[in-house]
Write a protein that holds these residues in place. Sequence first.
Motif, PDB file in Angstrom:
ATOM      1  N   GLN A   1      54.614  11.559   5.839  1.00 54.15           N
ATOM      2  CA  GLN A   1      54.594  11.927   4.490  1.00 54.15           C
ATOM      3  C   GLN A   1      54.732  12.980   4.256  1.00 54.15           C
ATOM      4  O   GLN A   1      53.724  13.943   4.625  1.00 54.15           O
ATOM      5  N   ASN A   2      55.830  13.593   3.538  1.00 54.32           N
ATOM      6  CA  ASN A   2      55.759  15.332   3.190  1.00 54.32           C
ATOM      7  C   ASN A   2      55.073  15.529   1.986  1.00 54.32           C
ATOM      8  O   ASN A   2      55.008  14.761   1.122  1.00 54.32           O
ATOM      9  N   GLY A   3      54.634  16.885   1.925  1.00 57.39           N
ATOM     10  CA  GLY A   3      53.941  17.372   0.638  1.00 57.39           C
ATOM     11  C   GLY A   3      55.064  17.738  -0.192  1.00 57.39           C
ATOM     12  O   GLY A   3      56.178  17.436  -0.109  1.00 57.39           O
ATOM     13  N   GLN A   4      54.627  18.424  -1.185  1.00 54.99           N
ATOM     14  CA  GLN A   4      55.638  18.736  -2.579  1.00 54.99           C
ATOM     15  C   GLN A   4      56.437  19.905  -2.080  1.00 54.99           C
ATOM     16  O   GLN A   4      56.097  20.736  -1.290  1.00 54.99           O
ATOM     17  N   ILE A   5      57.483  20.005  -2.891  1.00 55.03           N
ATOM     18  CA  ILE A   5      58.359  21.317  -2.863  1.00 55.03           C
ATOM     19  C   ILE A   5      58.039  21.967  -4.264  1.00 55.03           C
ATOM     20  O   ILE A   5      58.123  21.342  -5.225  1.00 55.03           O
ATOM     21  N   GLN A   6      57.481  23.235  -3.969  1.00 51.28           N
ATOM     22  CA  GLN A   6      57.113  23.743  -5.063  1.00 51.28           C
ATOM     23  C   GLN A   6      57.811  25.150  -5.432  1.00 51.28           C
ATOM     24  O   GLN A   6      57.899  25.845  -4.300  1.00 51.28           O
ATOM     25  N   ILE A   7      58.493  25.317  -6.449  1.00 50.77           N
ATOM     26  CA  ILE A   7      59.061  26.579  -6.922  1.00 50.77           C
ATOM     27  C   ILE A   7      58.414  27.538  -7.766  1.00 50.77           C
ATOM     28  O   ILE A   7      58.005  26.971  -8.733  1.00 50.77           O
ATOM     29  N   TYR A   8      58.116  28.743  -7.710  1.00 46.11           N
ATOM     30  CA  TYR A   8      57.666  29.689  -8.489  1.00 46.11           C
ATOM     31  C   TYR A   8      58.792  30.551  -8.797  1.00 46.11           C
ATOM     32  O   TYR A   8      59.459  31.255  -7.983  1.00 46.11           O
ATOM     33  N   GLN A   9      59.233  30.769 -10.102  1.00 45.49           N
ATOM     34  CA  GLN A   9      60.134  31.707 -10.630  1.00 45.49           C
ATOM     35  C   GLN A   9      59.682  32.659 -11.496  1.00 45.49           C
ATOM     36  O   GLN A   9      58.543  32.423 -12.157  1.00 45.49           O
ATOM     37  N   SER A  10      59.987  34.038 -11.237  1.00 45.90           N
ATOM     38  CA  SER A  10      59.621  35.042 -12.079  1.00 45.90           C
ATOM     39  C   SER A  10      60.791  35.946 -12.314  1.00 45.90           C
ATOM     40  O   SER A  10      61.793  36.042 -11.798  1.00 45.90           O
ATOM     41  N   GLU A 131      65.150  19.006   3.042  1.00 47.26           N
ATOM     42  CA  GLU A 131      65.222  17.467   3.028  1.00 47.26           C
ATOM     43  C   GLU A 131      64.729  16.945   4.458  1.00 47.26           C
ATOM     44  O   GLU A 131      64.125  15.702   4.551  1.00 47.26           O
ATOM     45  N   ASP A 132      64.961  17.683   5.497  1.00 41.98           N
ATOM     46  CA  ASP A 132      64.594  17.183   6.675  1.00 41.98           C
ATOM     47  C   ASP A 132      63.314  17.800   7.205  1.00 41.98           C
ATOM     48  O   ASP A 132      62.630  17.338   8.471  1.00 41.98           O
ATOM     49  N   ARG A 133      62.357  18.109   6.442  1.00 41.59           N
ATOM     50  CA  ARG A 133      61.273  19.041   6.669  1.00 41.59           C
ATOM     51  C   ARG A 133      60.253  17.897   7.101  1.00 41.59           C
ATOM     52  O   ARG A 133      60.059  16.775   6.942  1.00 41.59           O
ATOM     53  N   TYR A 134      59.143  18.388   8.057  1.00 37.12           N
ATOM     54  CA  TYR A 134      58.260  17.456   8.544  1.00 37.12           C
ATOM     55  C   TYR A 134      56.915  18.305   8.554  1.00 37.12           C
ATOM     56  O   TYR A 134      56.692  18.907   9.133  1.00 37.12           O
ATOM     57  N   ILE A 135      56.248  18.164   7.319  1.00 34.98           N
ATOM     58  CA  ILE A 135      55.181  19.093   6.759  1.00 34.98           C
ATOM     59  C   ILE A 135      54.338  17.994   5.753  1.00 34.98           C
ATOM     60  O   ILE A 135      54.749  17.623   4.457  1.00 34.98           O
ATOM     61  N   LEU A 152      66.437  21.040  -9.260  1.00 35.64           N
ATOM     62  CA  LEU A 152      66.426  19.430  -9.197  1.00 35.64           C
ATOM     63  C   LEU A 152      65.546  18.804  -8.010  1.00 35.64           C
ATOM     64  O   LEU A 152      65.099  17.542  -8.400  1.00 35.64           O
ATOM     65  N   MET A 153      65.620  19.307  -7.019  1.00 34.76           N
ATOM     66  CA  MET A 153      64.931  18.707  -5.821  1.00 34.76           C
ATOM     67  C   MET A 153      63.557  19.112  -5.804  1.00 34.76           C
ATOM     68  O   MET A 153      62.741  18.484  -5.033  1.00 34.76           O
ATOM     69  N   ALA A 154      63.040  20.064  -6.467  1.00 33.06           N
ATOM     70  CA  ALA A 154      61.537  20.432  -6.754  1.00 33.06           C
ATOM     71  C   ALA A 154      60.664  19.286  -7.140  1.00 33.06           C
ATOM     72  O   ALA A 154      61.074  18.679  -8.131  1.00 33.06           O
ATOM     73  N   ASP A 155      59.432  19.120  -6.568  1.00 27.26           N
ATOM     74  CA  ASP A 155      58.393  18.412  -7.455  1.00 27.26           C
ATOM     75  C   ASP A 155      57.734  19.120  -8.548  1.00 27.26           C
ATOM     76  O   ASP A 155      57.124  18.487  -9.555  1.00 27.26           O
TER      77      ASP A 155
END
Length: 162
Positions: A1-10, A131-135, A152-155
């Motif tokens: 089970q992978n964790g989330q993808i989080q994006i921080y934009q500034s 997409e292939d990450r294992y974390i 679009l791919m971010a959680d």
Amino acid sequence: QNGQIQIYQSSYRGSYSNIIRDCLRNAALGRKVLLAQLMKGGVDQGVTNPVQLCGNLLWIRSSNSYDQYVSENISKNEELSESIKNAILDLWRFCKKKLLSGEQDQIILDEIFRAVELGIIEEDDLISTLEDRYITGDVILTGTVIPKKFLLMADQVTELRL
């Protein structure tokens, strides 16, 4: 089970001190954290010399970076420009291995989108790696200009404002 993808934009570079604070706290709580600052340098790091903090935080910067030189000098010197790009690519390859290995609980790729914007890291390479990450923990990506594909791919997407 992978964790989330989080994006921080500034809208401006250097605005992610809260992310660095959180990764220090997570490391102190026992999580294995990788903080990679792809577009920063100047502290004699690089893939051969990462810094270990709090026992669990691996902090690494590019061995050579744009912020170490006057931009005019870089544009006039192809060898220097290539050296900087290669240093950033070396760091990306290191991060990519960590993303696919499952060794880390959290990975922060600071200013990764600047490297994509400059054409140093290919969009498709970053997308396929994510997409292939294992974390089991989260992957945090930061930048000022975020391509729509990544939004679009971010959680979670967070916009930091002044």
